[in-house]
Design a protein around this motif. Structure first.
Motif, PDB file in Angstrom:
ATOM      1  N   ALA A  66      42.366  51.755 113.354  1.00  0.00           N
ATOM      2  CA  ALA A  66      43.752  51.875 113.799  1.00  0.00           C
ATOM      3  C   ALA A  66      44.226  53.322 113.693  1.00  0.00           C
TER       4      ALA A  66
ATOM      5  N   CYS B 239      42.636  55.520 116.515  1.00  0.00           N
ATOM      6  CA  CYS B 239      43.168  55.259 117.849  1.00  0.00           C
ATOM      7  C   CYS B 239      44.613  55.741 117.993  1.00  0.00           C
ATOM      8  N   GLY B 240      45.289  55.942 116.881  1.00  0.00           N
ATOM      9  CA  GLY B 240      46.655  56.445 116.923  1.00  0.00           C
ATOM     10  C   GLY B 240      46.782  57.931 116.696  1.00  0.00           C
TER      11      GLY B 240
ATOM     12  N   GLU C   6      48.779  53.132 113.298  1.00  0.00           N
ATOM     13  CA  GLU C   6      48.375  53.351 114.689  1.00  0.00           C
ATOM     14  C   GLU C   6      49.552  53.732 115.580  1.00  0.00           C
ATOM     15  N   THR C   7      50.766  53.445 115.130  1.00  0.00           N
ATOM     16  CA  THR C   7      51.943  53.706 115.956  1.00  0.00           C
ATOM     17  C   THR C   7      52.748  54.912 115.490  1.00  0.00           C
TER      18      THR C   7
ATOM     19  N   LEU D 217      46.039  46.713 119.387  1.00  0.00           N
ATOM     20  CA  LEU D 217      45.999  47.483 118.145  1.00  0.00           C
ATOM     21  C   LEU D 217      44.830  47.020 117.282  1.00  0.00           C
ATOM     22  N   HIS D 218      44.470  47.840 116.307  1.00  0.00           N
ATOM     23  CA  HIS D 218      43.196  47.637 115.614  1.00  0.00           C
ATOM     24  C   HIS D 218      43.323  47.184 114.161  1.00  0.00           C
ATOM     25  N   SER D 219      44.516  47.171 113.616  1.00  0.00           N
ATOM     26  CA  SER D 219      44.685  46.638 112.272  1.00  0.00           C
ATOM     27  C   SER D 219      44.342  45.159 112.244  1.00  0.00           C
TER      28      SER D 219
END
Length: 465
Positions: free
Chosen positions: A89, A92-93, A349-350, A413-415
């Motif tokens: 996450a 990717c963020g 990630e955000t 999202l990856h979490s």
């Protein structure tokens, strides 16, 4: 930056050509050359060459973000998150370095547990990572400092639910112990991050608010920001004065807005204090839709504006997420009684997309963004080589397209949590690529193939054990 001349070849594997690079001195159009995992040169666009060219014209090139406050839940709470999913996450963020907190199970309160956690996550992280130490046992804390802890986390709060990850051995028993710990950490040159709270006053406030409603999530958020926090903050700042310890106020937005000026006054009086908060991007009105998914970082509109102003003017030193993933099942405990759900939400990630959106909305400059998300957090934890685009620094780079837009999609999202309070939020700008020491690890919101390349970090000047 040198004037344009004939194109020169420098030692390097890759040149990032033509971006607006956010350097320590400000944003400039530049070529950035990377070789051996570090930045080797920065010069006017079109003047440098290397084996590979990455065309980043019309893009912003940021230093990789450093999030010094994450909970990747390992060991003990892997059903919520672990380093593999949490670091995916992050990558990717646009976050290339994280520092994980010690309130795991068991808590990281001894050298043995610190070493075990370090070894457990080795080879699983997609980004570089450091570890915070916890507890109050000075010999154990000294040993963890020797093993490379980035700092000590102090908890003045206590558990409200059986599933709260706040073991008593992490909690500060009294002001005298706190002062002693500050003096010891000053001698070890380690920062102390403090979760500021007055547990007894918080318990009484929660009881009053719970009696008013068991369905209004606004009240849960407000319960963390009672006047007791200001009393506790005053005790923390008084204990720190004269010790020389670097005291860091974790999630300053879990305090009344008045705390911002009190922290600033202490700083001007000579206390070595810094403060963090996440992007104040959720409002209390959002809780009508989100319920407990937005607790505790949802604010009245005026408070949110105050935190944005503090991020811009320097009263808040850095951005950190308090990335706190919980499963939907965990949060579902609050469907009938909002007080039964654990607080926190996934944010690693955000965070950078939200901050980029703030820049493009005119709240911050690109330079201030780089200071808040990269340079200042790297300084706090002594992470030399991180947090800036400059020759000799690690080539942790993030490419941003300021003309694009991002719509947060929780399904992408990856979490491990699998949800986000920002799901559906449309943001200006887009993080399009993340590089860790010059290697691309994520592109357009997706992790790239390859084994996790993250390394365990220790504060500058302290060798890896």
């Amino acid at each position: 930056m040198p004037a344009r001349a004939g194109r020169a070849r420098v030692s390097g594997d890759t040149v990032f050509r033509g971006a607006t690079a956010v350097l320590p001195g400000g944003p400039v159009l530049a070529d950035v050359v990377v070789g051996g995992g570090v930045v080797t040169a920065v010069a006017a666009p079109g003047t440098l060459s290397a084996d590979e060219v990455v065309d980043v014209r019309d893009r912003i090139l940021l230093p990789g973000a450093v999030d010094v406050h994450v909970h990747f839940r390992q060991p003990g709470f892997e059903h919520k998150e672990d380093f593999r999913t949490g670091s995916a996450a992050a990558a990717c963020g646009g976050v290339t370095t994280v520092c994980d907190m010690p309130n795991t199970h068991p808590p990281v309160s001894s050298a043995e547990r610190f070493r075990a956690k370090r070894d457990l996550v080795e080879g699983t992280s997609h980004v570089d990572h450091g570890l915070w130490a916890g507890g109050t046992d000075l010999p154990e804390l000294a040993a963890m400092a020797g093993l490379g802890a980035v700092g000590v986390k102090v908890y003045l709060n206590r558990s409200h639910r059986a599933d709260d990850p706040y073991a008593d051995e992490l909690s500060m028993p009294d002001a005298g112990t706190l002062s002693t710990l500050f003096r010891a950490c000053a001698s070890w040159a380690l920062p102390v991050a403090v979760h500021v709270a007055d547990h007894d006053q918080e318990v009484r406030l929660r009881a009053r608010l719970r009696a008013a409603s068991t369905t209004d999530a606004r009240l849960v958020s407000r319960s963390y920001r009672g006047d007791g926090v200001l009393d506790a903050l005053a005790r923390v700042l008084a204990a720190a004065a004269g010790t020389g310890c670097r005291v860091h106020i974790a999630h300053a937005s879990l305090a009344p807005v008045a705390a911002l000026d009190r922290i600033d006054a202490a700083r001007r009086a000579g206390v070595r204090v810094t403060a963090e908060c996440g992007p104040p991007a959720l409002l209390e009105d959002d809780l009508d839709r989100l319920g407990v998914l937005g607790v505790p970082f949802a604010f009245p509109a005026g408070d949110a504006e105050a935190y944005w102003s503090a991020l811009a003017d320097g009263r808040v030193d850095l951005v950190a997420t308090d990335h706190a993933p919980h499963t939907r099942q965990d949060k579902a405990a609050g469907l009938d009684d909002v007080w039964a759900a654990p607080p926190g939400y996934p944010g690693v990630e955000t965070v950078l997309p939200l901050m980029v959106d703030a820049v493009l909305a005119g709240r911050l400059s690109w330079s201030r963004l780089a200071e808040l998300t990269s340079a200042a957090p790297a300084r706090l934890c002594g992470l030399g080589g991180k947090g800036a685009i400059t020759p000799g620094a690690d080539a942790d780079l993030v490419v941003v397209d300021p003309a694009a837009t991002t719509t947060v999609d929780a399904a992408r999202l990856h979490s491990r949590a699998g949800w986000s309070p920002f799901d559906g939020r449309r943001l200006a700008g887009a993080v399009t690529a993340t590089y860790l020491r010059g290697r691309a690890i994520a592109r357009d919101g997706e992790l790239l193939p390859g084994p996790p390349a993250g390394r365990f970090l220790t504060p500058e000047g302290r060798a890896r054990p």
